[in-house]
Each structure stands twice: as structure tokens, then as C-alpha cells.
Design a protein around this motif. Structure first.
Motif, short mmCIF file in Angstrom:
data_model
loop_
_atom_site.label_atom_id
_atom_site.label_comp_id
_atom_site.label_asym_id
_atom_site.label_seq_id
_atom_site.Cartn_x
_atom_site.Cartn_y
_atom_site.Cartn_z
N LYS A 124 -2.79 7.06 -0.07
CA LYS A 124 -4.18 6.94 0.50
C LYS A 124 -4.63 7.91 1.54
CE LYS A 124 -7.01 3.52 2.67
NZ LYS A 124 -6.99 2.17 3.38
N GLU A 175 -2.45 3.46 -6.20
CA GLU A 175 -2.72 3.64 -4.67
C GLU A 175 -2.15 2.35 -3.79
OE1 GLU A 175 -6.32 4.38 -1.76
OE2 GLU A 175 -5.80 6.17 -3.04
N SER A 176 -2.45 1.12 -4.44
CA SER A 176 -2.12 -0.04 -4.05
C SER A 176 -0.65 -0.33 -4.20
CB SER A 176 -2.80 -1.22 -4.43
OG SER A 176 -2.76 -1.50 -5.84
N LYS A 208 0.70 4.13 1.53
CA LYS A 208 0.09 4.89 2.70
C LYS A 208 -0.15 6.20 2.60
CE LYS A 208 0.35 4.96 7.68
NZ LYS A 208 1.18 5.25 8.64
N LYS A 225 -6.59 2.72 -8.46
CA LYS A 225 -6.64 1.98 -7.29
C LYS A 225 -5.38 1.06 -7.49
CE LYS A 225 -11.45 1.20 -6.53
NZ LYS A 225 -12.36 0.18 -6.62
N MET A 230 0.93 -1.20 0.10
CA MET A 230 0.02 -0.14 0.03
C MET A 230 1.00 1.25 0.14
SD MET A 230 -3.03 1.56 0.06
CE MET A 230 -4.09 0.07 0.45
N ARG A 266 -5.31 11.37 0.14
CA ARG A 266 -6.67 11.18 -0.56
C ARG A 266 -8.07 11.39 0.29
NH1 ARG A 266 -10.30 7.17 -0.79
NH2 ARG A 266 -8.67 5.57 -0.56
N GLN A 267 -7.78 10.62 1.45
CA GLN A 267 -8.82 10.50 2.54
C GLN A 267 -8.77 11.87 3.25
OE1 GLN A 267 -7.35 7.05 4.81
NE2 GLN A 267 -8.91 5.72 3.65
N GLN A 280 -11.87 7.47 -4.40
CA GLN A 280 -10.86 6.92 -5.51
C GLN A 280 -11.32 7.26 -6.92
OE1 GLN A 280 -10.08 2.65 -4.44
NE2 GLN A 280 -8.12 3.22 -3.62
#
Length: 67
Positions: A10, A38-39, A7, A35, A5, A13-14, A20
Motif C-alpha cells: 500500500k 493489497e489487503s 502495509k 484490492k 494489510m 503504491r501511494q 488501486q
């Protein structure tokens, strides 16, 4: 196959309150492509990271960090 991930990406973004799908639309790419970025499954091109840096106001070196 091992998935790691991004991190920081992510979390950025959050923190921005975005899904996403919304980030993918901003970047003009598919949600699946984002995705994968991001992963950590794909790297993504420099142009996308430039846009993410502008969107989240975080240097792309920090966003690209894979944990």
C-alpha cells in the motif's frame, strides 16, 4: 474472517502516486483482485509480484510482507 494489510504494498503504491485502479490496469487484472492482494486476502501469482517489483522498484519480498 480476519484481514491483514500488506502495509508495504500500500505504501509503495501511494508513494508512486497511483490508485488501486491504476495498479490493477498496469497488471491487467481487476481492481477487486488487486484490492484483495493489497489487503492480504489473496496471495497473487509470481508474475504479478514480478510486475509490481518492476513498477515500484522494491524487491517483491518486501512488498509481500504481511503485517
Amino acid at each position: 474472517r480476519r484481514y491483514v494489510m500488506r502495509k508495504n504494498l500500500k505504501e509503495a503504491r501511494q508513494k508512486a502516486g497511483m490508485t488501486q485502479k491504476e495498479v490493477a490496469e498496469y497488471l491487467h487484472i481487476s481492481e477487486r483482485h488487486y484490492k484483495y492482494m493489497e489487503s492480504g486476502q489473496i496471495i497473487g501469482n509470481v508474475g504479478l509480484w514480478d510486475k509490481l517489483e518492476d513498477l515500484f522498484k522494491i524487491h517483491q519480498r518486501n512488498l509481500r510482507e504481511i503485517l
